[in-house]
Write an enzyme that holds these catalytic residues in place. Structure first.
Site, mmCIF file in Angstrom:
data_model
loop_
_atom_site.group_PDB
_atom_site.id
_atom_site.type_symbol
_atom_site.label_atom_id
_atom_site.label_comp_id
_atom_site.label_asym_id
_atom_site.label_seq_id
_atom_site.Cartn_x
_atom_site.Cartn_y
_atom_site.Cartn_z
ATOM 1 N N ASP A 1 -1.498 2.738 -2.959
ATOM 2 C CA ASP A 1 -1.855 2.960 -1.557
ATOM 3 C C ASP A 1 -2.310 4.406 -1.376
ATOM 4 O OD1 ASP A 1 -1.412 3.567 1.398
ATOM 5 O OD2 ASP A 1 -0.868 1.443 1.348
ATOM 6 N N ILE A 2 -3.342 4.627 -0.569
ATOM 7 C CA ILE A 2 -3.847 5.990 -0.360
ATOM 8 C C ILE A 2 -2.954 6.798 0.581
ATOM 9 C CG2 ILE A 2 -6.229 5.406 -0.896
ATOM 10 C CD1 ILE A 2 -6.806 5.474 2.134
ATOM 11 N N ASN B 261 2.374 -8.117 6.132
ATOM 12 C CA ASN B 261 2.257 -8.230 7.582
ATOM 13 C C ASN B 261 1.270 -9.337 7.929
ATOM 14 O OD1 ASN B 261 3.909 -5.923 7.823
ATOM 15 N ND2 ASN B 261 2.137 -4.613 7.571
ATOM 16 N N GLU C 140 -3.023 -4.865 9.981
ATOM 17 C CA GLU C 140 -4.163 -4.004 10.275
ATOM 18 C C GLU C 140 -5.444 -4.462 9.595
ATOM 19 O OE1 GLU C 140 -3.030 0.012 9.369
ATOM 20 O OE2 GLU C 140 -1.407 -0.002 10.840
ATOM 21 N N HIS D 269 -2.471 -8.982 1.856
ATOM 22 C CA HIS D 269 -2.047 -7.924 0.956
ATOM 23 C C HIS D 269 -0.532 -7.791 1.028
ATOM 24 C CE1 HIS D 269 -2.899 -6.032 4.856
ATOM 25 N NE2 HIS D 269 -2.067 -5.056 4.529
ATOM 26 N N HIS E 12 2.577 -5.192 0.128
ATOM 27 C CA HIS E 12 2.984 -3.826 -0.190
ATOM 28 C C HIS E 12 4.213 -3.934 -1.083
ATOM 29 C CE1 HIS E 12 0.781 -1.838 3.239
ATOM 30 N NE2 HIS E 12 0.861 -3.069 3.708
#
Length: 122
Positions: free
Chosen positions: A35-36, A93, A101, A106, A108
Site C-alpha cells: 500500500d502506498i 470494505n 473507496e 481488494h 488489505h
C-alpha cells in the site's frame, strides 16, 4: 446503492500497467502490492485481475480457478510477509457503510504490530 465496476478505478489502471506499484506477488488471477499509504508496518493489498466490485460480486461471479487463486495468493502473501505467527488483520470494505473507496475488490493484509480493537463503539 450497489457500486458498479468502473474501468478507470486506480486498481484497473494498475492492472493495465498505467500506474506503477510495488509488487509483492503476481499470479494468473491476482496481484498483491504494498500500500502506498501503509497503516501498519506490513500493509499489502491483494486484488483479483477480474472486474469484481467487492467480495459479494467476486464470490457470486468469479470462476472456481479465480477464487482458488485469489484465496491462495492471500495465504502466500501472509507467508511471504511472515505475519501468520504473530497475527494479522485482513479487511475488505464493501459499499457506502463499509467505506469502500475503490470499486474493485481488494483485501488489505495488515500486520507487524498489535493492531488494537477492530471497531470502537459509535
Amino acid at each position: 446503492m450497489a457500486y458498479s465496476y468502473d474501468d478507470e478505478n486506480i486498481f484497473a489502471k494498475i492492472l493495465r500497467g498505467e500506474i506503477p506499484n510495488d509488487t509483492v506477488l503476481e499470479t494468473e488471477h491476482s496481484l498483491a502490492f504494498n500500500d502506498i499509504r501503509p497503516q501498519a508496518p506490513i500493509h499489502v493489498l491483494v486484488i483479483p485481475r477480474g472486474k469484481y466490485v467487492n467480495y459479494d460480486d467476486f464470490a457470486a461471479n468469479a470462476s472456481d480457478a479465480e477464487i482458488l487463486d485469489y484465496t491462495r495468493a492471500i495465504a502466500k502473501v501472509c507467508e511471504m510477509k511472515g505475519v501468520e505467527a504473530e497475527g494479522f488483520r485482513m479487511i475488505s470494505n464493501a459499499g457506502h457503510n463499509g467505506v469502500q473507496e475503490v470499486p474493485h475488490l481488494h483485501v488489505h493484509i495488515l500486520g507487524g504490530r498489535n493492531l488494537g480493537r477492530m471497531l470502537t463503539p459509535a
